[in-house]
Design a protein around this motif. Structure first.
Motif, mmCIF file in Angstrom:
data_model
loop_
_atom_site.group_PDB
_atom_site.id
_atom_site.type_symbol
_atom_site.label_atom_id
_atom_site.label_comp_id
_atom_site.label_asym_id
_atom_site.label_seq_id
_atom_site.Cartn_x
_atom_site.Cartn_y
_atom_site.Cartn_z
ATOM 1 N N ARG A 38 0.832 -1.201 0.000
ATOM 2 C CA ARG A 38 0.000 0.000 0.000
ATOM 3 C C ARG A 38 0.874 1.262 0.000
ATOM 4 N NH1 ARG A 38 -3.203 0.158 5.066
ATOM 5 N NH2 ARG A 38 -1.092 0.460 5.593
ATOM 6 N N PRO A 39 0.414 2.354 -0.596
ATOM 7 C CA PRO A 39 1.192 3.600 -0.595
ATOM 8 C C PRO A 39 1.594 4.052 0.810
ATOM 9 C CG PRO A 39 -0.599 3.772 -2.164
ATOM 10 C CD PRO A 39 -0.803 2.476 -1.416
ATOM 11 N N ALA A 40 0.762 3.818 1.799
ATOM 12 C CA ALA A 40 1.094 4.240 3.166
ATOM 13 C C ALA A 40 2.368 3.566 3.665
ATOM 14 C CB ALA A 40 -0.067 3.938 4.108
ATOM 15 N N ALA A 41 2.595 2.337 3.276
ATOM 16 C CA ALA A 41 3.810 1.634 3.685
ATOM 17 C C ALA A 41 5.045 2.265 3.041
ATOM 18 C CB ALA A 41 3.733 0.158 3.317
ATOM 19 N N VAL A 42 4.917 2.658 1.787
ATOM 20 C CA VAL A 42 6.032 3.282 1.082
ATOM 21 C C VAL A 42 6.313 4.669 1.656
ATOM 22 C CG1 VAL A 42 6.834 4.139 -1.155
ATOM 23 C CG2 VAL A 42 5.577 1.989 -1.011
ATOM 24 N N VAL A 98 10.918 7.414 7.459
ATOM 25 C CA VAL A 98 11.087 7.582 8.909
ATOM 26 C C VAL A 98 11.657 6.330 9.563
ATOM 27 C CG1 VAL A 98 9.314 9.354 9.087
ATOM 28 C CG2 VAL A 98 8.694 6.970 9.429
ATOM 29 N N ASP A 99 11.643 5.212 8.864
ATOM 30 C CA ASP A 99 12.219 3.960 9.369
ATOM 31 C C ASP A 99 13.672 3.879 8.919
ATOM 32 O OD1 ASP A 99 12.750 1.364 10.241
ATOM 33 O OD2 ASP A 99 11.782 0.454 8.498
ATOM 34 N N VAL A 100 14.532 4.686 9.536
ATOM 35 C CA VAL A 100 15.919 4.802 9.083
ATOM 36 C C VAL A 100 16.644 3.455 9.034
ATOM 37 C CG1 VAL A 100 18.131 5.937 9.480
ATOM 38 C CG2 VAL A 100 16.010 7.200 9.836
ATOM 39 N N PRO A 101 16.595 2.604 10.058
ATOM 40 C CA PRO A 101 17.275 1.306 9.946
ATOM 41 C C PRO A 101 16.739 0.455 8.787
ATOM 42 C CG PRO A 101 16.771 1.761 12.229
ATOM 43 C CD PRO A 101 16.052 2.806 11.398
ATOM 44 N N GLY A 118 16.726 11.875 15.776
ATOM 45 C CA GLY A 118 16.031 11.879 14.491
ATOM 46 C C GLY A 118 16.345 13.095 13.643
ATOM 47 N N ALA A 119 17.124 14.049 14.165
ATOM 48 C CA ALA A 119 17.457 15.249 13.406
ATOM 49 C C ALA A 119 18.506 14.985 12.328
ATOM 50 C CB ALA A 119 17.954 16.345 14.340
ATOM 51 N N GLY A 120 19.250 13.883 12.447
ATOM 52 C CA GLY A 120 20.288 13.551 11.481
ATOM 53 C C GLY A 120 20.264 12.087 11.145
ATOM 54 N N ARG A 121 21.050 11.705 10.159
ATOM 55 C CA ARG A 121 21.132 10.322 9.717
ATOM 56 C C ARG A 121 22.598 9.965 9.503
ATOM 57 N NH1 ARG A 121 16.722 11.706 10.687
ATOM 58 N NH2 ARG A 121 14.848 11.577 9.453
#
Length: 66
Positions: A29-33, A38-41, A59-62
């Motif tokens: 579903r588009p919501a998963a994409v 936000v799911d950085v790992p 969460g301010a950086g990656r």
């Protein structure tokens, strides 16, 4: 090698020295994409050239490992 990412504005789109584009049809579903950024790992599951990623500074950086 890990790279510290820096904050950028939308103007980067027109002047980025490197731009990666990946296209794939996926049966979700588009919501998963749209939730994937936000799911950085989980970036390593979505982007083949990313081996590992983690959020920094609450969460301010990656930080990513290509």
């Amino acid at each position: 090698m890990a790279h510290r990412l820096r904050p950028v504005g939308l103007d980067l789109v027109g002047m980025a020295p490197v731009r990666h584009v990946f296209t794939r049809r996926i049966p979700v579903r588009p919501a998963a994409v749209h939730g994937a950024p936000v799911d950085v790992p989980g970036w390593a599951d979505w982007f083949p050239r990313v081996k590992a990623a983690r959020a920094l500074d609450g969460g301010a950086g990656r930080s990513g490992t290509p």
